[in-house]
Design a protein around this motif. Structure first.
Motif, PDB file in Angstrom:
ATOM      1  N   UNK A 116       0.756  -1.007   0.052  1.00  0.00           N
ATOM      2  CA  UNK A 116       0.010  -0.034   0.063  1.00  0.00           C
ATOM      3  C   UNK A 116       0.856   1.356   0.014  1.00  0.00           C
ATOM      4  N   UNK A 117       2.100   1.290   0.837  1.00  0.00           N
ATOM      5  CA  UNK A 117       2.951   2.385   0.942  1.00  0.00           C
ATOM      6  C   UNK A 117       3.407   2.819  -0.740  1.00  0.00           C
ATOM      7  N   UNK A 118       4.062   1.811  -1.630  1.00  0.00           N
ATOM      8  CA  UNK A 118       4.311   2.159  -2.828  1.00  0.00           C
ATOM      9  C   UNK A 118       3.238   2.499  -3.788  1.00  0.00           C
ATOM     10  N   UNK A 119       1.920   1.846  -3.815  1.00  0.00           N
ATOM     11  CA  UNK A 119       0.914   1.889  -4.553  1.00  0.00           C
ATOM     12  C   UNK A 119       0.287   3.437  -4.520  1.00  0.00           C
ATOM     13  N   UNK A 120       0.299   3.842  -2.992  1.00  0.00           N
ATOM     14  CA  UNK A 120      -0.450   5.241  -2.475  1.00  0.00           C
ATOM     15  C   UNK A 120       0.617   6.356  -2.994  1.00  0.00           C
ATOM     16  N   UNK A 121       1.958   6.034  -2.805  1.00  0.00           N
ATOM     17  CA  UNK A 121       2.778   6.963  -3.372  1.00  0.00           C
ATOM     18  C   UNK A 121       3.055   7.441  -4.722  1.00  0.00           C
ATOM     19  N   UNK A 122       2.690   6.072  -5.359  1.00  0.00           N
ATOM     20  CA  UNK A 122       2.678   6.314  -6.983  1.00  0.00           C
ATOM     21  C   UNK A 122       1.445   7.433  -7.397  1.00  0.00           C
ATOM     22  N   UNK A 123       0.193   6.949  -6.637  1.00  0.00           N
ATOM     23  CA  UNK A 123      -1.032   7.690  -6.882  1.00  0.00           C
ATOM     24  C   UNK A 123      -0.801   9.256  -6.470  1.00  0.00           C
ATOM     25  N   UNK A 124      -0.060   9.329  -5.405  1.00  0.00           N
ATOM     26  CA  UNK A 124       0.097  10.928  -5.230  1.00  0.00           C
ATOM     27  C   UNK A 124       0.832  11.631  -6.031  1.00  0.00           C
ATOM     28  N   UNK A 125       1.868  10.896  -6.612  1.00  0.00           N
ATOM     29  CA  UNK A 125       2.831  11.595  -7.396  1.00  0.00           C
ATOM     30  C   UNK A 125       2.352  11.571  -8.735  1.00  0.00           C
ATOM     31  N   UNK A 126       1.574  10.908  -9.236  1.00  0.00           N
ATOM     32  CA  UNK A 126       0.855  10.999 -10.615  1.00  0.00           C
ATOM     33  C   UNK A 126      -0.347  11.953 -10.635  1.00  0.00           C
ATOM     34  N   UNK A 127      -0.942  12.460  -9.522  1.00  0.00           N
ATOM     35  CA  UNK A 127      -2.184  13.302  -9.106  1.00  0.00           C
ATOM     36  C   UNK A 127      -1.801  14.616  -9.359  1.00  0.00           C
ATOM     37  N   UNK A 128      -2.575  15.325 -10.415  1.00  0.00           N
ATOM     38  CA  UNK A 128      -2.204  16.598 -10.770  1.00  0.00           C
ATOM     39  C   UNK A 128      -2.877  17.438  -9.833  1.00  0.00           C
ATOM     40  N   UNK A 129      -3.853  17.161  -8.952  1.00  0.00           N
ATOM     41  CA  UNK A 129      -4.530  18.034  -7.909  1.00  0.00           C
ATOM     42  C   UNK A 129      -4.116  17.903  -6.329  1.00  0.00           C
ATOM     43  N   UNK A 130      -3.332  16.899  -6.163  1.00  0.00           N
ATOM     44  CA  UNK A 130      -3.096  16.252  -4.687  1.00  0.00           C
ATOM     45  C   UNK A 130      -2.719  17.396  -3.942  1.00  0.00           C
ATOM     46  N   UNK A 131      -1.588  18.161  -4.696  1.00  0.00           N
ATOM     47  CA  UNK A 131      -0.773  19.378  -3.580  1.00  0.00           C
ATOM     48  C   UNK A 131      -1.749  20.525  -3.659  1.00  0.00           C
ATOM     49  N   UNK A 132      -2.851  20.528  -4.566  1.00  0.00           N
ATOM     50  CA  UNK A 132      -4.088  21.601  -4.290  1.00  0.00           C
ATOM     51  C   UNK A 132      -4.983  21.417  -3.174  1.00  0.00           C
ATOM     52  N   UNK A 133      -4.961  20.108  -2.670  1.00  0.00           N
ATOM     53  CA  UNK A 133      -6.233  19.999  -1.586  1.00  0.00           C
ATOM     54  C   UNK A 133      -5.434  20.345  -0.124  1.00  0.00           C
ATOM     55  N   UNK A 134      -6.662  20.729   0.730  1.00  0.00           N
ATOM     56  CA  UNK A 134      -6.222  20.992   1.931  1.00  0.00           C
ATOM     57  C   UNK A 134      -5.624  19.816   2.769  1.00  0.00           C
ATOM     58  N   UNK A 135      -5.005  20.041   3.809  1.00  0.00           N
ATOM     59  CA  UNK A 135      -4.340  19.001   4.608  1.00  0.00           C
ATOM     60  C   UNK A 135      -5.542  17.750   5.052  1.00  0.00           C
ATOM     61  N   UNK A 136      -6.647  18.413   5.255  1.00  0.00           N
ATOM     62  CA  UNK A 136      -7.566  17.299   5.840  1.00  0.00           C
ATOM     63  C   UNK A 136      -8.162  16.361   4.543  1.00  0.00           C
ATOM     64  N   UNK A 137      -8.145  17.077   3.180  1.00  0.00           N
ATOM     65  CA  UNK A 137      -8.608  16.353   2.206  1.00  0.00           C
ATOM     66  C   UNK A 137      -7.355  15.479   1.688  1.00  0.00           C
ATOM     67  N   UNK A 138      -6.100  15.737   2.073  1.00  0.00           N
ATOM     68  CA  UNK A 138      -4.932  14.862   1.778  1.00  0.00           C
ATOM     69  C   UNK A 138      -4.981  13.695   2.519  1.00  0.00           C
ATOM     70  N   UNK A 139      -5.166  13.990   3.710  1.00  0.00           N
ATOM     71  CA  UNK A 139      -5.110  12.895   4.667  1.00  0.00           C
ATOM     72  C   UNK A 139      -6.534  11.605   4.556  1.00  0.00           C
ATOM     73  N   UNK A 140      -7.512  12.585   4.059  1.00  0.00           N
ATOM     74  CA  UNK A 140      -8.573  11.677   3.760  1.00  0.00           C
ATOM     75  C   UNK A 140      -8.260  10.732   2.539  1.00  0.00           C
ATOM     76  N   UNK A 141      -7.772  11.331   1.422  1.00  0.00           N
ATOM     77  CA  UNK A 141      -7.529  10.655   0.430  1.00  0.00           C
ATOM     78  C   UNK A 141      -6.458   9.608   0.489  1.00  0.00           C
ATOM     79  N   UNK A 142      -5.412   9.519   1.280  1.00  0.00           N
ATOM     80  CA  UNK A 142      -4.667   8.654   1.597  1.00  0.00           C
ATOM     81  C   UNK A 142      -5.159   7.439   2.254  1.00  0.00           C
ATOM     82  N   UNK A 143      -5.865   7.769   3.488  1.00  0.00           N
ATOM     83  CA  UNK A 143      -6.952   6.652   4.223  1.00  0.00           C
ATOM     84  C   UNK A 143      -7.526   5.987   3.329  1.00  0.00           C
TER      85      UNK A 143
END
Length: 419
Positions: A116-143
């Motif tokens: 899950x660590x590798x897959x989630x990290x790849x999904x984050x790196x290839x997402x265009x909007x992840x860094x635009x989300x708030x901290x709460x939204x990022x935490x929710x996305x990772x979970x």
């Protein structure tokens, strides 16, 4: 390591993957389906309960996973580093192209190693909007993504609490919508104790009520429970999962409601007529008179021997009738049927000064029962209630009640006086 702590073939276990739980019976070369993953469960045999295992890809079958014991668990929530966060999510548009990683690429990562660590990290790196989300939204996305690809499971020993919560989450109707708080109130109102004789009528809780009362009686005590049910066979999924010792199982008498009442009243009115149906002791001790030959290789036992055999349900009826004659210390009814007729019949077997509890999924049948009990002079302290239990999420600046939940049932309690 004690024998009771070791997982053996034939044991029931609860497999937990994050918040998801599932009941499984351990078999040699047995597999288990967890979501979209098929897991080979052989490697848990011989290990202790509450051990943690990691799902590893099978070397010869990419659709099958094997288990490997782990002492430490690394999660994506703690392993993934978030570089920056946005102020709000108003400028984010969902156009279907915000994730450049395709399904085929994710399948390749899963086939190589379910991590899950590798897959989630790849999904984050290839997402265009992840860094635009708030901290709460990022935490929710990772979970959310970690839950989908989580590779660790824990093997738990079945308990009343785990089984009740598991069945309630999967399908509440299988246990008559009895929540864990309803279960505790039923036991408390009925005054279940280890040395008493308790009468239960249950028609659809998958053996939850029977198992809960038997568990409350404890090992090597004088308490018994008469479990009445409407069909030929009682539901005992939860009861079997708890793997009670034989001594404790013998003190739980399962009888058909109509069969045991017919036996009780016939035996009470015509004691000598039932003796005519029972085999004579002298006849049982006589040597075989003749054999009935059915084929060249098969023979059946003599007529005298066949008369001595009695089915188990008859023995259970006889044992239950003896206890009912002395009357019981508590009465519990958890039924799909209308409870007035059941309560009217079964209250006759309750001792004076003892409590009774009736649980129903709906309020209206218990209201009818309330009116009937009010007309009786030997019933006092009648109370009809429903407690609404609601789970809450407790997080910094995000504490709120759970949105998705179902309501439990209604409980009617009372006390029968000495006649």
């Amino acid at each position: 390591m004690e024998k009771s702590d070791e997982i053996k073939v034939g044991d029931f276990v609860i497999v937990q993957r994050q918040e998801y739980t599932k009941l499984h019976k351990v078999k040699q070369h047995g597999n288990m389906v967890l979501g979209k993953y098929t897991v080979e469960m052989d490697n848990i045999i011989g290990h202790k309960y509450f051990d943690t295992f990691q799902m590893k890809n099978h070397p010869k079958n990419r659709k099958l996973f094997i288990l490997e014991q782990k002492n430490e668990v690394t999660t994506a929530s703690t392993g993934v580093n978030i570089e920056k966060s946005g102020v709000d999510n108003r400028n984010i548009t969902l156009d279907g192209e915000i994730q450049t990683l395709k399904k085929e690429d994710i399948d390749k990562l899963t086939d190589a190693e379910l991590n899950s660590n590798v897959i989630v990290e790849q999904l984050i790196n290839n997402s265009k909007t992840f860094n635009m989300k708030t901290g709460y939204s990022q935490e929710k996305y990772i979970k959310k993504k970690e839950k989908k690809y989580f590779e660790y499971i824990q093997v738990l020993k079945p308990t009343i609490r785990l089984l009740a919560n598991m069945f309630y989450r999967q399908d509440p109707t299988k246990i008559l919508n009895i929540r864990i708080d309803d279960l505790s109130q039923i036991l408390s109102y009925a005054n279940i104790h280890s040395e008493g004789c308790h009468l239960l009528y249950d028609s659809g809780s998958s053996g939850l009520m029977m198992a809960t009362i038997t568990n409350s009686l404890g090992k090597n005590t004088g308490g018994t429970v008469i479990h009445m049910h409407p069909g030929n066979e009682c539901q005992k999924t939860v009861f079997a999962a708890l793997q009670f010792p034989q001594e404790q199982k013998d003190r739980c008498i399962n009888v058909n409601l109509y069969s045991v009442l017919r036996y009780f009243y016939q035996n009470k009115e015509h004691a000598e007529s039932t003796n005519l149906d029972e085999p004579n002791l002298e006849e049982c001790l006589e040597p075989p008179q003749k054999k009935l030959k059915t084929s060249e290789s098969d023979t059946v036992t003599t007529i005298g021997q066949s008369q001595c055999k009695r089915p188990q349900w008859q023995l259970d009826n006889e044992q239950a009738a003896k206890l009912l004659e002395k009357k019981c210390d508590s009465l519990i009814i958890t039924a799909k049927e209308h409870p007035v007729g059941l309560a009217k019949e079964l209250l006759e077997f309750l001792k004076g000064g003892r409590q009774f509890v009736v649980f129903s999924l709906f309020r209206e049948p218990l209201q009818d029962l309330y009116v009937y009990l009010k007309s009786r002079l030997d019933i006092v302290a009648i109370r009809l209630c429903s407690n609404f239990l609601r789970h809450h999420q407790v997080l910094p600046e995000r504490t709120h009640p759970a949105i998705m939940m179902t309501n439990g049932g209604y409980i009617l309690t009372g006390v029968k006086l000495n006649s």
